[in-house]
Structures are given as C-alpha cells and as structure tokens.
Motif scaffolding. Structure first.
Motif, PDB file in Angstrom:
ATOM      1  N   THR A 195       0.839  -1.189   0.000  1.00  0.00           N
ATOM      2  CA  THR A 195       0.000   0.000   0.000  1.00  0.00           C
ATOM      3  C   THR A 195       0.878   1.244   0.000  1.00  0.00           C
ATOM      4  OG1 THR A 195      -1.751  -1.164   1.166  1.00  0.00           O
ATOM      5  CG2 THR A 195      -1.806   1.243   1.225  1.00  0.00           C
ATOM      6  N   ALA A 196       0.547   2.164  -0.889  1.00  0.00           N
ATOM      7  CA  ALA A 196       1.345   3.372  -1.080  1.00  0.00           C
ATOM      8  C   ALA A 196       0.639   4.596  -0.521  1.00  0.00           C
ATOM      9  CB  ALA A 196       1.618   3.574  -2.563  1.00  0.00           C
ATOM     10  N   SER A 197       1.425   5.547  -0.087  1.00  0.00           N
ATOM     11  CA  SER A 197       0.914   6.848   0.341  1.00  0.00           C
ATOM     12  C   SER A 197       1.936   7.903  -0.026  1.00  0.00           C
ATOM     13  CB  SER A 197       0.633   6.865   1.842  1.00  0.00           C
ATOM     14  OG  SER A 197       1.816   6.617   2.579  1.00  0.00           O
ATOM     15  N   GLY A 198       1.448   9.143  -0.154  1.00  0.00           N
ATOM     16  CA  GLY A 198       2.353  10.244  -0.456  1.00  0.00           C
ATOM     17  C   GLY A 198       2.660  10.429  -1.930  1.00  0.00           C
ATOM     18  N   LEU A 199       1.981   9.690  -2.791  1.00  0.00           N
ATOM     19  CA  LEU A 199       2.155   9.865  -4.225  1.00  0.00           C
ATOM     20  C   LEU A 199       0.818   9.632  -4.917  1.00  0.00           C
ATOM     21  CD1 LEU A 199       2.020   6.734  -5.278  1.00  0.00           C
ATOM     22  CD2 LEU A 199       4.461   6.747  -4.817  1.00  0.00           C
ATOM     23  N   THR A 200       0.732  10.098  -6.168  1.00  0.00           N
ATOM     24  CA  THR A 200      -0.477   9.869  -6.961  1.00  0.00           C
ATOM     25  C   THR A 200      -0.342   8.475  -7.555  1.00  0.00           C
ATOM     26  OG1 THR A 200      -0.607  12.224  -7.431  1.00  0.00           O
ATOM     27  CG2 THR A 200      -1.939  10.743  -8.787  1.00  0.00           C
ATOM     28  N   PHE A 201      -0.873   7.512  -6.854  1.00  0.00           N
ATOM     29  CA  PHE A 201      -0.624   6.096  -7.150  1.00  0.00           C
ATOM     30  C   PHE A 201      -0.945   5.743  -8.596  1.00  0.00           C
ATOM     31  CE2 PHE A 201       0.147   1.841  -5.884  1.00  0.00           C
ATOM     32  CZ  PHE A 201      -0.807   1.033  -6.502  1.00  0.00           C
ATOM     33  N   SER A 202      -2.039   6.253  -9.113  1.00  0.00           N
ATOM     34  CA  SER A 202      -2.483   5.875 -10.455  1.00  0.00           C
ATOM     35  C   SER A 202      -1.566   6.392 -11.556  1.00  0.00           C
ATOM     36  CB  SER A 202      -3.906   6.372 -10.688  1.00  0.00           C
ATOM     37  OG  SER A 202      -3.958   7.782 -10.591  1.00  0.00           O
ATOM     38  N   ARG A 203      -0.583   7.217 -11.213  1.00  0.00           N
ATOM     39  CA  ARG A 203       0.359   7.739 -12.197  1.00  0.00           C
ATOM     40  C   ARG A 203       1.686   6.982 -12.191  1.00  0.00           C
ATOM     41  NH1 ARG A 203      -0.394  14.359 -11.655  1.00  0.00           N
ATOM     42  NH2 ARG A 203      -2.596  14.399 -12.242  1.00  0.00           N
ATOM     43  N   THR A 247       1.080 -13.629 -10.263  1.00  0.00           N
ATOM     44  CA  THR A 247       0.242 -12.649 -10.934  1.00  0.00           C
ATOM     45  C   THR A 247       0.300 -11.331 -10.182  1.00  0.00           C
ATOM     46  OG1 THR A 247      -1.277 -14.379 -11.695  1.00  0.00           O
ATOM     47  CG2 THR A 247      -2.069 -12.104 -11.766  1.00  0.00           C
ATOM     48  N   ILE A 248       0.638 -10.272 -10.907  1.00  0.00           N
ATOM     49  CA  ILE A 248       0.642  -8.939 -10.318  1.00  0.00           C
ATOM     50  C   ILE A 248      -0.661  -8.236 -10.692  1.00  0.00           C
ATOM     51  CG2 ILE A 248       1.871  -7.892 -12.275  1.00  0.00           C
ATOM     52  CD1 ILE A 248       3.307  -6.074 -10.231  1.00  0.00           C
ATOM     53  N   SER A 249      -1.208  -7.486  -9.752  1.00  0.00           N
ATOM     54  CA  SER A 249      -2.434  -6.736 -10.012  1.00  0.00           C
ATOM     55  C   SER A 249      -2.419  -5.478  -9.140  1.00  0.00           C
ATOM     56  CB  SER A 249      -3.675  -7.579  -9.717  1.00  0.00           C
ATOM     57  OG  SER A 249      -3.705  -7.964  -8.351  1.00  0.00           O
ATOM     58  N   ARG A 250      -3.345  -4.588  -9.420  1.00  0.00           N
ATOM     59  CA  ARG A 250      -3.393  -3.359  -8.630  1.00  0.00           C
ATOM     60  C   ARG A 250      -4.825  -2.880  -8.481  1.00  0.00           C
ATOM     61  NH1 ARG A 250       0.314   0.785 -11.436  1.00  0.00           N
ATOM     62  NH2 ARG A 250      -0.571   2.250  -9.901  1.00  0.00           N
ATOM     63  N   ASP A 251      -5.059  -2.134  -7.412  1.00  0.00           N
ATOM     64  CA  ASP A 251      -6.344  -1.496  -7.162  1.00  0.00           C
ATOM     65  C   ASP A 251      -6.037  -0.025  -6.892  1.00  0.00           C
ATOM     66  OD1 ASP A 251      -8.738  -0.492  -6.199  1.00  0.00           O
ATOM     67  OD2 ASP A 251      -9.219  -2.276  -5.051  1.00  0.00           O
ATOM     68  N   ASN A 252      -6.249   0.808  -7.892  1.00  0.00           N
ATOM     69  CA  ASN A 252      -5.890   2.216  -7.750  1.00  0.00           C
ATOM     70  C   ASN A 252      -6.766   2.932  -6.731  1.00  0.00           C
ATOM     71  OD1 ASN A 252      -3.800   1.923  -9.539  1.00  0.00           O
ATOM     72  ND2 ASN A 252      -4.883   2.858 -11.276  1.00  0.00           N
ATOM     73  N   ALA A 253      -7.972   2.433  -6.510  1.00  0.00           N
ATOM     74  CA  ALA A 253      -8.848   3.040  -5.507  1.00  0.00           C
ATOM     75  C   ALA A 253      -8.316   2.821  -4.092  1.00  0.00           C
ATOM     76  CB  ALA A 253     -10.253   2.478  -5.628  1.00  0.00           C
ATOM     77  N   LYS A 254      -7.520   1.773  -3.924  1.00  0.00           N
ATOM     78  CA  LYS A 254      -6.964   1.442  -2.613  1.00  0.00           C
ATOM     79  C   LYS A 254      -5.475   1.734  -2.533  1.00  0.00           C
ATOM     80  CE  LYS A 254     -10.313  -2.209  -1.611  1.00  0.00           C
ATOM     81  NZ  LYS A 254     -10.509  -3.647  -1.253  1.00  0.00           N
ATOM     82  N   ASN A 255      -4.906   2.299  -3.593  1.00  0.00           N
ATOM     83  CA  ASN A 255      -3.464   2.589  -3.635  1.00  0.00           C
ATOM     84  C   ASN A 255      -2.630   1.357  -3.305  1.00  0.00           C
ATOM     85  OD1 ASN A 255      -4.164   5.210  -4.184  1.00  0.00           O
ATOM     86  ND2 ASN A 255      -3.102   6.112  -2.443  1.00  0.00           N
ATOM     87  N   THR A 256      -3.052   0.222  -3.835  1.00  0.00           N
ATOM     88  CA  THR A 256      -2.431  -1.046  -3.456  1.00  0.00           C
ATOM     89  C   THR A 256      -2.087  -1.872  -4.685  1.00  0.00           C
ATOM     90  OG1 THR A 256      -3.606  -1.066  -1.341  1.00  0.00           O
ATOM     91  CG2 THR A 256      -2.719  -3.160  -2.109  1.00  0.00           C
ATOM     92  N   VAL A 257      -0.927  -2.499  -4.632  1.00  0.00           N
ATOM     93  CA  VAL A 257      -0.505  -3.459  -5.642  1.00  0.00           C
ATOM     94  C   VAL A 257      -0.346  -4.814  -4.947  1.00  0.00           C
ATOM     95  CG1 VAL A 257       1.951  -2.893  -5.342  1.00  0.00           C
ATOM     96  CG2 VAL A 257       1.166  -3.949  -7.470  1.00  0.00           C
ATOM     97  N   TYR A 258      -0.668  -5.861  -5.684  1.00  0.00           N
ATOM     98  CA  TYR A 258      -0.658  -7.213  -5.134  1.00  0.00           C
ATOM     99  C   TYR A 258       0.283  -8.115  -5.931  1.00  0.00           C
ATOM    100  CZ  TYR A 258      -5.071  -5.454  -3.244  1.00  0.00           C
ATOM    101  OH  TYR A 258      -6.033  -4.694  -2.621  1.00  0.00           O
TER     102      TYR A 258
END
Length: 123
Positions: A23-31, A69-80
């Motif tokens: 989980t990321a914080s402090g950046l615009t994750f979707s970019r 498998t890598i995936s992401r949820d931009n609404a949650k600022n999280t990559v899996y």
C-alpha cells in the motif's frame, strides 16, 4: 513523503500459495507503474513483476511466469502479488517499488521502495 508498505509475507510449504500486498501513500498512485523485486541472502535484488499505471500491461521474470500474478487497485493505492506453486528458490525478501516510467525491469529504474517482506518456502 512517499511510503510503500508491504505485507503478507510468511513461511509456507512448497506448492502452496501466498499473496503479498503493498500500500502506497504520499504519491499519486495511479500515475506510477508498480513492481515487485526480490532479494535472497547474498544475492542481488532481482526483478519479479511489474504492472502499468492502469493495470492493463504487465511483465514477469521468466522464473515466475505462469505462477505469479501482479495486479493493482488504484482506488486502494495497493498493488498485489499472487504467488502460487511456490518453490524453495522463491525464498527471499520481497520489495515493492514505484516508477514514473513504464514497465521498467531493472531496480535502478524505480524511484521509491518499500522495506520488504520476508517469504520463506520450505521443501
């Protein structure tokens, strides 16, 4: 200040599965493109997988293709990172990383890093 926090590591038997989160914080994750790297004791940090900003493009190391498998949820600022059919050679500290470049597969292409989470696969 940017923070990347990994979770989900642990001890697992060979053949089993594990799912890591970052989980990321402090950046615009979707970019940012996101990636997973891993580092075993005494070895260099190796590329595992990366995913583009919108999640449509991915790239994997040959050693994990078909198993991870890598995936992401931009609404949650999280990559899996979903890891299946785990092998003892997958044992390492797993790091997530963020880059403003697209699908970079080398560590020096990433701007921000997490602290890592240990994955240990027993035989």
């Amino acid at each position: 200040q940017v923070h990347l926090v990994e979770s989900g590591g642990g001890l697992v038997q060979a053949g089993n599965s594990l799912k890591l989160s970052c989980t990321a914080s402090g950046l615009t994750f979707s970019r940012y493109a996101m990636a997973w790297f891993r580092q075993a004791p005494g070895k260099e940090r190796d590329f595992v997988a990366t995913i583009g900003w919108n999640g449509r493009s991915t790239s994997y190391a040959d050693s994990v293709k078909g198993r991870f498998t890598i995936s992401r949820d931009n609404a949650k600022n999280t990559v899996y990172l979903q890891m299946t059919i785990l092998k003892p050679e997958d044992t390492a500290v797993y790091f997530c990383a963020a880059s403003d470049r697209f699908l970079v597969v080398v560590a020096n292409g990433y701007d921000y890093w997490g602290q890592g989470t240990q994955v240990t696969v027993s035989s």
